[in-house]
Motif scaffolding. Sequence first.
Motif, PDB file in Angstrom:
ATOM      1  N   ILE A 236     -29.096  54.660  64.098  1.00  0.00           N
ATOM      2  CA  ILE A 236     -29.080  52.671  63.514  1.00  0.00           C
ATOM      3  C   ILE A 236     -30.243  52.814  63.161  1.00  0.00           C
ATOM      4  O   ILE A 236     -30.891  52.070  61.923  1.00  0.00           O
ATOM      5  CB  ILE A 236     -28.903  51.885  64.896  1.00  0.00           C
ATOM      6  N   GLN A 237     -31.488  52.659  63.303  1.00  0.00           N
ATOM      7  CA  GLN A 237     -32.564  53.213  63.361  1.00  0.00           C
ATOM      8  C   GLN A 237     -32.394  53.246  61.260  1.00  0.00           C
ATOM      9  O   GLN A 237     -33.317  52.733  60.938  1.00  0.00           O
ATOM     10  CB  GLN A 237     -33.628  54.924  63.736  1.00  0.00           C
ATOM     11  N   ALA A 238     -31.728  54.507  61.210  1.00  0.00           N
ATOM     12  CA  ALA A 238     -31.747  54.590  59.353  1.00  0.00           C
ATOM     13  C   ALA A 238     -30.743  53.401  58.396  1.00  0.00           C
ATOM     14  O   ALA A 238     -31.527  53.156  58.030  1.00  0.00           O
ATOM     15  CB  ALA A 238     -31.220  55.685  59.024  1.00  0.00           C
TER      16      ALA A 238
ATOM     17  N   GLY B 268     -29.035  47.554  68.973  1.00  0.00           N
ATOM     18  CA  GLY B 268     -29.190  48.097  66.985  1.00  0.00           C
ATOM     19  C   GLY B 268     -28.520  46.622  66.310  1.00  0.00           C
ATOM     20  O   GLY B 268     -29.155  46.025  64.953  1.00  0.00           O
ATOM     21  N   MET B 269     -27.269  45.881  67.674  1.00  0.00           N
ATOM     22  CA  MET B 269     -27.021  44.881  66.713  1.00  0.00           C
ATOM     23  C   MET B 269     -28.567  43.329  66.867  1.00  0.00           C
ATOM     24  O   MET B 269     -28.239  42.488  66.135  1.00  0.00           O
ATOM     25  CB  MET B 269     -25.234  44.436  67.891  1.00  0.00           C
ATOM     26  N   ARG B 270     -28.536  43.373  68.210  1.00  0.00           N
ATOM     27  CA  ARG B 270     -29.655  42.674  68.107  1.00  0.00           C
ATOM     28  C   ARG B 270     -30.997  42.609  66.618  1.00  0.00           C
ATOM     29  O   ARG B 270     -31.486  41.929  66.484  1.00  0.00           O
ATOM     30  CB  ARG B 270     -30.669  42.626  69.319  1.00  0.00           C
ATOM     31  N   GLN B 271     -31.389  43.757  66.702  1.00  0.00           N
ATOM     32  CA  GLN B 271     -31.996  44.176  65.555  1.00  0.00           C
ATOM     33  C   GLN B 271     -30.865  43.816  63.840  1.00  0.00           C
ATOM     34  O   GLN B 271     -32.286  43.213  63.540  1.00  0.00           O
ATOM     35  CB  GLN B 271     -32.918  45.492  65.790  1.00  0.00           C
ATOM     36  N   ARG B 272     -30.238  44.136  64.215  1.00  0.00           N
ATOM     37  CA  ARG B 272     -29.477  43.281  62.668  1.00  0.00           C
ATOM     38  C   ARG B 272     -30.062  42.261  63.196  1.00  0.00           C
ATOM     39  O   ARG B 272     -29.807  41.134  62.306  1.00  0.00           O
ATOM     40  CB  ARG B 272     -28.155  43.789  62.830  1.00  0.00           C
TER      41      ARG B 272
ATOM     42  N   GLU C 115     -43.004  47.574  63.564  1.00  0.00           N
ATOM     43  CA  GLU C 115     -42.348  48.645  64.604  1.00  0.00           C
ATOM     44  C   GLU C 115     -40.963  48.165  64.569  1.00  0.00           C
ATOM     45  O   GLU C 115     -40.091  48.509  65.983  1.00  0.00           O
ATOM     46  CB  GLU C 115     -42.816  49.204  65.770  1.00  0.00           C
ATOM     47  N   PRO C 116     -40.061  47.873  63.568  1.00  0.00           N
ATOM     48  CA  PRO C 116     -38.409  46.791  63.627  1.00  0.00           C
ATOM     49  C   PRO C 116     -37.682  48.758  63.925  1.00  0.00           C
ATOM     50  O   PRO C 116     -36.414  47.838  64.670  1.00  0.00           O
ATOM     51  CB  PRO C 116     -38.643  46.982  62.223  1.00  0.00           C
ATOM     52  N   THR C 117     -37.559  50.214  63.956  1.00  0.00           N
ATOM     53  CA  THR C 117     -36.788  50.523  64.935  1.00  0.00           C
ATOM     54  C   THR C 117     -37.554  51.209  65.674  1.00  0.00           C
ATOM     55  O   THR C 117     -36.332  52.514  66.076  1.00  0.00           O
ATOM     56  CB  THR C 117     -36.107  51.473  63.200  1.00  0.00           C
TER      57      THR C 117
END
Length: 325
Positions: A190-192, A159-163, A181-183
């Motif tokens: 974390i998706q939300a 989740g942190m990496r995606q941020r 498909e970012p989530t």
Amino acid sequence: MPEAVLAVEGLRTHFFSRRGVAKAVDGVDLAIAPDETLAVVGESGCGKTMLALSILRLVPHPGRIVEGRVRFAGKDLLGLPEKALRTIRGNAISMIFQEPMTSLNPVFRIGDQIAETLRLHRGLGQEEALDAARALLVQVGIPEPGRRLKTFPHELSGGMRQRVMIAMALACDPKVLLADEPTTALDVTIQAEILDLMRELKTRRQAAVMLITHDLGIVAETSRKLVIMYAGRIVERGDVLSFFKNPLHPYAKLLLAAVPRIGRRAGELAAISGSVPDLLRLPEGCHFHPRCPSVFDRCRLERPPLYGVGGREVRCFLYDGGGHG
Ligand SMILES: Nc1ncnc2c1ncn2[C@@H]1O[C@H](COP(=O)(O)OP(=O)(O)O)[C@@H](O)[C@H]1O
Ligand code: SF4
Ligand SMILES: [Mg+2]
């Protein structure tokens, strides 16, 4: 409707191999207005990622864009010299991917990567760039930004990496964000959060977003318009509310009918019967006909065009002449 920021016209991206030609993107048209999120939905292999990569001219070998235009800021991106395109990529148009590890460099600290992007695109000095990087981490909800700047990608959770990816994508104030498909790889909470973040940043920065997803729950939450792709082509286009009330294409009806059952992640596409088409062996006529519950003779012989139905579009002979569905 305000003028589109990004318009894709007649785009064709094909993969050439000894086994034949896979038409990953086979004549796609779409337009996205500022501050609009367009959802692109379809099963695995239908051409969503290649559509996004084509916009940035990042199609991997042996794929090639064979036709079409990508209009952005008065230019056709497909006709620009590579050097000019490089100033647009990751700048005016950013892309975020499903798996952030593929686009974060594992050997550099997070802070240096974001700062590098900022230096490159905003022409900031080292100190300024690090300050701006810290501010971005705060903006995407990363706690203890000062400490995080010094960490390496593998030290962060998914989740942190995606941020961090989103922070990088936003480092350059993009006019267009392509989110593939970012989530998908993240857990539901974390998706939300990530979706909230994208929404907020979109609204604040008036960016146009193309959101690729296979999750109809996410479409309902984020997007006003959607296109549904099947075997490289758009088979349905329209506003999201009408779609959920009354999907038009037989494939779209199946997708929606397969949606939430208890125990399944909300909105995730369930497998619908019949196999995902092999783009190297598409059937004659309507590409969906082997799986279609409404198939009739004409479908096996001719390819349906897109028909207009009350402001929406659908590629199906049931709508020839206005249709019923
Ligand atoms: N590296 C590749 N080599 C050959 N064909 C490919 C390659 N990548 C993608 N394709 C073709 O492009 C199609 C669309 O791929 P992609 O855009 O990744 O699908 P999606 O993102 O919708 O799952 C695939 O079904 C395949 O036929
Ligand atoms: S054209 Fe025929 S086979 Fe294709 S989706 Fe419509 S009814 Fe089904
Ligand atoms: Mg993909």
